[in-house]
Design a protein around this motif. Structure first.
Motif, PDB file in Angstrom:
ATOM      1  N   THR A  89     -49.697 -41.696 -28.197  1.00  0.00           N
ATOM      2  CA  THR A  89     -48.687 -40.988 -28.986  1.00  0.00           C
ATOM      3  C   THR A  89     -47.437 -40.770 -28.138  1.00  0.00           C
ATOM      4  O   THR A  89     -47.528 -40.288 -27.007  1.00  0.00           O
ATOM      5  CB  THR A  89     -49.242 -39.611 -29.414  1.00  0.00           C
ATOM      6  OG1 THR A  89     -50.438 -39.846 -30.122  1.00  0.00           O
ATOM      7  CG2 THR A  89     -48.254 -38.849 -30.279  1.00  0.00           C
ATOM      8  N   VAL A  90     -46.294 -41.155 -28.681  1.00  0.00           N
ATOM      9  CA  VAL A  90     -45.019 -40.812 -28.047  1.00  0.00           C
ATOM     10  C   VAL A  90     -44.264 -39.965 -29.067  1.00  0.00           C
ATOM     11  O   VAL A  90     -43.965 -40.435 -30.169  1.00  0.00           O
ATOM     12  CB  VAL A  90     -44.194 -42.069 -27.675  1.00  0.00           C
ATOM     13  CG1 VAL A  90     -42.882 -41.670 -27.008  1.00  0.00           C
ATOM     14  CG2 VAL A  90     -44.985 -42.990 -26.746  1.00  0.00           C
ATOM     15  N   LEU A  91     -44.006 -38.717 -28.715  1.00  0.00           N
ATOM     16  CA  LEU A  91     -43.338 -37.819 -29.661  1.00  0.00           C
ATOM     17  C   LEU A  91     -41.859 -38.178 -29.776  1.00  0.00           C
ATOM     18  O   LEU A  91     -41.235 -38.616 -28.807  1.00  0.00           O
ATOM     19  CB  LEU A  91     -43.476 -36.363 -29.207  1.00  0.00           C
ATOM     20  CG  LEU A  91     -44.912 -35.828 -29.106  1.00  0.00           C
ATOM     21  CD1 LEU A  91     -44.911 -34.397 -28.576  1.00  0.00           C
ATOM     22  CD2 LEU A  91     -45.595 -35.878 -30.472  1.00  0.00           C
ATOM     23  N   PHE A  92     -41.340 -37.992 -30.968  1.00  0.00           N
ATOM     24  CA  PHE A  92     -39.917 -38.246 -31.199  1.00  0.00           C
ATOM     25  C   PHE A  92     -39.224 -36.925 -31.521  1.00  0.00           C
ATOM     26  O   PHE A  92     -39.746 -36.114 -32.293  1.00  0.00           O
ATOM     27  CB  PHE A  92     -39.738 -39.210 -32.381  1.00  0.00           C
ATOM     28  CG  PHE A  92     -38.308 -39.317 -32.847  1.00  0.00           C
ATOM     29  CD1 PHE A  92     -37.391 -40.105 -32.146  1.00  0.00           C
ATOM     30  CD2 PHE A  92     -37.861 -38.618 -33.959  1.00  0.00           C
ATOM     31  CE1 PHE A  92     -36.064 -40.199 -32.563  1.00  0.00           C
ATOM     32  CE2 PHE A  92     -36.536 -38.708 -34.376  1.00  0.00           C
ATOM     33  CZ  PHE A  92     -35.640 -39.504 -33.676  1.00  0.00           C
ATOM     34  N   ALA A  93     -38.074 -36.712 -30.940  1.00  0.00           N
ATOM     35  CA  ALA A  93     -37.254 -35.558 -31.320  1.00  0.00           C
ATOM     36  C   ALA A  93     -35.821 -36.044 -31.440  1.00  0.00           C
ATOM     37  O   ALA A  93     -35.441 -37.061 -30.835  1.00  0.00           O
ATOM     38  CB  ALA A  93     -37.357 -34.453 -30.277  1.00  0.00           C
ATOM     39  N   ASN A  94     -35.041 -35.340 -32.222  1.00  0.00           N
ATOM     40  CA  ASN A  94     -33.630 -35.695 -32.397  1.00  0.00           C
ATOM     41  C   ASN A  94     -32.846 -34.400 -32.527  1.00  0.00           C
ATOM     42  O   ASN A  94     -32.938 -33.710 -33.533  1.00  0.00           O
ATOM     43  CB  ASN A  94     -33.458 -36.548 -33.663  1.00  0.00           C
ATOM     44  CG  ASN A  94     -32.037 -37.055 -33.810  1.00  0.00           C
ATOM     45  OD1 ASN A  94     -31.382 -37.396 -32.828  1.00  0.00           O
ATOM     46  ND2 ASN A  94     -31.551 -37.094 -35.038  1.00  0.00           N
ATOM     47  N   ARG A  95     -32.147 -34.050 -31.466  1.00  0.00           N
ATOM     48  CA  ARG A  95     -31.340 -32.832 -31.545  1.00  0.00           C
ATOM     49  C   ARG A  95     -30.098 -33.057 -30.707  1.00  0.00           C
ATOM     50  O   ARG A  95     -30.071 -33.945 -29.854  1.00  0.00           O
ATOM     51  CB  ARG A  95     -32.133 -31.617 -31.046  1.00  0.00           C
ATOM     52  CG  ARG A  95     -32.392 -31.632 -29.567  1.00  0.00           C
ATOM     53  CD  ARG A  95     -33.291 -30.493 -29.126  1.00  0.00           C
ATOM     54  NE  ARG A  95     -33.387 -30.471 -27.671  1.00  0.00           N
ATOM     55  CZ  ARG A  95     -32.758 -29.618 -26.889  1.00  0.00           C
ATOM     56  NH1 ARG A  95     -32.002 -28.670 -27.401  1.00  0.00           N
ATOM     57  NH2 ARG A  95     -32.887 -29.673 -25.588  1.00  0.00           N
ATOM     58  N   GLN A  96     -29.120 -32.237 -30.936  1.00  0.00           N
ATOM     59  CA  GLN A  96     -27.870 -32.417 -30.205  1.00  0.00           C
ATOM     60  C   GLN A  96     -27.623 -31.233 -29.290  1.00  0.00           C
ATOM     61  O   GLN A  96     -27.826 -30.091 -29.668  1.00  0.00           O
ATOM     62  CB  GLN A  96     -26.707 -32.564 -31.201  1.00  0.00           C
ATOM     63  CG  GLN A  96     -25.333 -32.622 -30.582  1.00  0.00           C
ATOM     64  CD  GLN A  96     -25.119 -33.839 -29.661  1.00  0.00           C
ATOM     65  OE1 GLN A  96     -26.040 -34.598 -29.385  1.00  0.00           O
ATOM     66  NE2 GLN A  96     -23.914 -33.998 -29.166  1.00  0.00           N
ATOM     67  N   HIS A  97     -27.275 -31.483 -28.061  1.00  0.00           N
ATOM     68  CA  HIS A  97     -26.669 -30.447 -27.221  1.00  0.00           C
ATOM     69  C   HIS A  97     -25.774 -31.157 -26.215  1.00  0.00           C
ATOM     70  O   HIS A  97     -25.931 -32.356 -25.973  1.00  0.00           O
ATOM     71  CB  HIS A  97     -27.720 -29.547 -26.543  1.00  0.00           C
ATOM     72  CG  HIS A  97     -28.430 -30.194 -25.399  1.00  0.00           C
ATOM     73  ND1 HIS A  97     -28.112 -29.943 -24.094  1.00  0.00           N
ATOM     74  CD2 HIS A  97     -29.425 -31.086 -25.370  1.00  0.00           C
ATOM     75  CE1 HIS A  97     -28.898 -30.657 -23.304  1.00  0.00           C
ATOM     76  NE2 HIS A  97     -29.705 -31.362 -24.052  1.00  0.00           N
ATOM     77  N   THR A  98     -24.835 -30.412 -25.683  1.00  0.00           N
ATOM     78  CA  THR A  98     -23.817 -31.057 -24.849  1.00  0.00           C
ATOM     79  C   THR A  98     -23.881 -30.563 -23.410  1.00  0.00           C
ATOM     80  O   THR A  98     -22.980 -30.835 -22.628  1.00  0.00           O
ATOM     81  CB  THR A  98     -22.407 -30.766 -25.418  1.00  0.00           C
ATOM     82  OG1 THR A  98     -22.221 -29.343 -25.427  1.00  0.00           O
ATOM     83  CG2 THR A  98     -22.258 -31.294 -26.832  1.00  0.00           C
ATOM     84  N   SER A  99     -24.959 -29.826 -23.070  1.00  0.00           N
ATOM     85  CA  SER A  99     -24.949 -29.166 -21.766  1.00  0.00           C
ATOM     86  C   SER A  99     -25.797 -29.858 -20.708  1.00  0.00           C
ATOM     87  O   SER A  99     -26.379 -29.192 -19.864  1.00  0.00           O
ATOM     88  CB  SER A  99     -25.350 -27.701 -21.928  1.00  0.00           C
ATOM     89  OG  SER A  99     -26.543 -27.614 -22.668  1.00  0.00           O
ATOM     90  N   SER A 100     -25.862 -31.174 -20.749  1.00  0.00           N
ATOM     91  CA  SER A 100     -26.457 -31.880 -19.610  1.00  0.00           C
ATOM     92  C   SER A 100     -25.824 -33.262 -19.474  1.00  0.00           C
ATOM     93  O   SER A 100     -24.945 -33.640 -20.261  1.00  0.00           O
ATOM     94  CB  SER A 100     -27.977 -31.970 -19.742  1.00  0.00           C
ATOM     95  OG  SER A 100     -28.514 -32.487 -18.526  1.00  0.00           O
ATOM     96  N   ASP A 101     -26.300 -34.012 -18.473  1.00  0.00           N
ATOM     97  CA  ASP A 101     -25.616 -35.236 -18.048  1.00  0.00           C
ATOM     98  C   ASP A 101     -25.676 -36.407 -19.033  1.00  0.00           C
ATOM     99  O   ASP A 101     -25.033 -37.429 -18.808  1.00  0.00           O
ATOM    100  CB  ASP A 101     -26.179 -35.685 -16.702  1.00  0.00           C
ATOM    101  CG  ASP A 101     -25.816 -34.734 -15.583  1.00  0.00           C
ATOM    102  OD1 ASP A 101     -24.650 -34.320 -15.529  1.00  0.00           O
ATOM    103  OD2 ASP A 101     -26.693 -34.403 -14.763  1.00  0.00           O
ATOM    104  N   HIS A 102     -26.441 -36.288 -20.108  1.00  0.00           N
ATOM    105  CA  HIS A 102     -26.407 -37.359 -21.109  1.00  0.00           C
ATOM    106  C   HIS A 102     -25.054 -37.362 -21.847  1.00  0.00           C
ATOM    107  O   HIS A 102     -24.619 -38.382 -22.352  1.00  0.00           O
ATOM    108  CB  HIS A 102     -27.518 -37.164 -22.156  1.00  0.00           C
ATOM    109  CG  HIS A 102     -27.325 -35.922 -22.962  1.00  0.00           C
ATOM    110  ND1 HIS A 102     -27.711 -34.680 -22.501  1.00  0.00           N
ATOM    111  CD2 HIS A 102     -26.734 -35.705 -24.160  1.00  0.00           C
ATOM    112  CE1 HIS A 102     -27.372 -33.779 -23.401  1.00  0.00           C
ATOM    113  NE2 HIS A 102     -26.778 -34.364 -24.412  1.00  0.00           N
TER     114      HIS A 102
END
Ligand SMILES: [Zn+2]
Length: 428
Positions: free
Chosen positions: A346-359
């Protein structure tokens, strides 16, 4: 659809090498946290950490290794902060100056405090008539501390008391602006001091903060396993190596940079089988406002144009099942299902937005990015994030090692996939 696993042998070899190499991984983690200690940008600890990562990249067979040096404005603690209650009674209140908060001058500031609750825009708006010339008191739970600090600057406050919501006389640090000094002071106070002030309701505080900013430099450390078929197409794995000055930043983010080094080590024997290039970047000065990742994204525009994916390891989830948390890319879910099927787990999937890291600097340039999501695991570092208690005793080596094996196996597939889907960010 069940995919056959073309990598059964490599998978098994990676898992075995991860299990055999746990002492090596622990040495890297403790090297960063104990031998070097705090890795605050522009300090000796910062320089020693980047040299350590560079040397470890070399040891693990990466090529094109270099340190990407860039200038930035360093913040220096000086003699720090002294906070006293002066009315309705006198007592000393422990406080820590926060990076990029302003100095007060020797005489300090004497002012009322105004409770702005969680620090939301609505609460600041409601207290606006009271804030000019006052200290703002907040538990910071409404969102990024930099946003709260900026709202308080705009409202005319003379300083912000950022309270730690978690009890235990802990001070939560964090920079209050991005790469530059805030116009007003910022100190961290414990939950207990915040509660005392809230019980006292009104009165006066005296604050002296001695700190300063100066020009300095730091770097990103870059290395690659070069692709054998298409070396000009990239997958990037990144994570920041800097920490705050009050702790060795074990969970945030010695874990991430230890994973970076470990994945480089685990994939070294299979370098020839990587079709495209896998670039590793240990970012400097994330804690000062994502300065290293912004610099890298700016200076490597050509590489970013042919980068299919960027995995950012910042305070990664270390439990099972492992997963990938994409940023505004719902379309990646079906790829994660494919990955899950190819990897036989199992590989969990998530999709969320934040702007406070190096991505974020990569995402802004159109690159598809994700963090290491999934279950939290037994390692308890997250609770102590940005406090002096963020030390490696909270981390479980086996969890880090298992996470590294997962990332190595996942990135191997992303690097080699000839049917990499055309992924795009969700429309706004
Ligand atoms: Zn971090």
């Amino acid at each position: 659809m069940t995919e056959t696993n073309r990598y059964t042998e490599i998978d098994n070899a990676i898992k075995a090498a991860a299990a055999d190499g746990r002492n090596e991984l622990a040495r890297n983690l403790f090297g960063l946290c104990d031998d070097i200690g705090t890795r605050f940008s522009g300090t000796e600890g910062d320089r020693r950490a980047s040299a350590f990562i560079r040397d470890t990249f070399k040891k693990y067979g990466l090529s094109h290794i270099h340190q990407e040096t860039f200038p930035f404005t360093a913040w220096r603690r000086g003699s720090g902060a002294q906070l006293r209650l002066v009315d309705p009674r006198a007592c000393v209140l422990p406080a820590y100056a926060m990076p990029y908060g302003a100095a007060t001058g020797d005489k300090g500031l004497t002012a009322r405090w105004v409770d702005i609750g969680t620090g939301s825009a609505d609460e600041v708006e409601e207290k606006k008539p009271l804030l000019p010339g006052a200290f703002a008191l907040t538990d910071g739970s409404s969102g990024p501390r930099k946003d709260i600090q900026r709202l308080c600057v705009a409202a005319g406050a003379v300083g912000v008391l950022h309270g730690n919501p978690a009890p235990g006389m802990q001070f939560k640090t964090g920079s209050v602006d991005d790469g530059q000094e805030s116009p007003i002071a910022a100190v961290s106070i414990s939950a207990e001091t915040m509660a005392l002030l809230r019980r006292t309701a009104e009165g006066c505080l005296h604050l002296v903060v001695d700190c300063y900013c100066e020009p300095s430099e730091t770097c990103n450390v870059v290395g690659e396993h070069c692709g054998s078929e298409d070396p000009d197409t990239f997958v990037i794995m990144g994570g920041h190596y800097d920490s705050h000055d009050i702790s060795p930043g074990a969970y945030d983010n010695a874990t991430g940079v230890t994973l970076l080094m470990e994945v480089a080590r685990l994939l070294e024997p299979f370098r020839d089988q990587l079709k495209r290039s896998l670039r590793f970047v240990a970012f400097g000065a994330e804690e000062m406002g994502l300065l290293g990742s912004h610099y890298h994204a700016r200076k490597n525009a050509e590489v970013l144009r042919t980068t299919r994916f960027m995995l950012n390891c910042d305070t990664p989830c270390l439990g099972r099942p492992h997963g990938l948390g994409f940023h505004k890319c719902a379309a990646a879910e079906s790829y994660v299902q494919t990955l899950s099927s190819q990897m036989g787990e199992t590989v969990l999937f998530a999709n969320r937005q934040h702007t406070s890291s190096d991505h974020y600097p990569f995402q802004r340039k159109g690159v598809i990015t994700a963090g290491v999501a999934g279950k939290a695991g037994e390692s308890s570092g997250g609770r102590y994030y940005h406090t002096a208690a963020d030390t490696p005793d909270k981390l479980i080596i086996q969890e880090l090692s298992d996470t590294a094996a997962f990332i190595a196996r996942a990135l191997l597939r992303v690097v080699n996939d000839d049917h990499w889907p055309v992924l795009q960010h969700d429309a706004k």
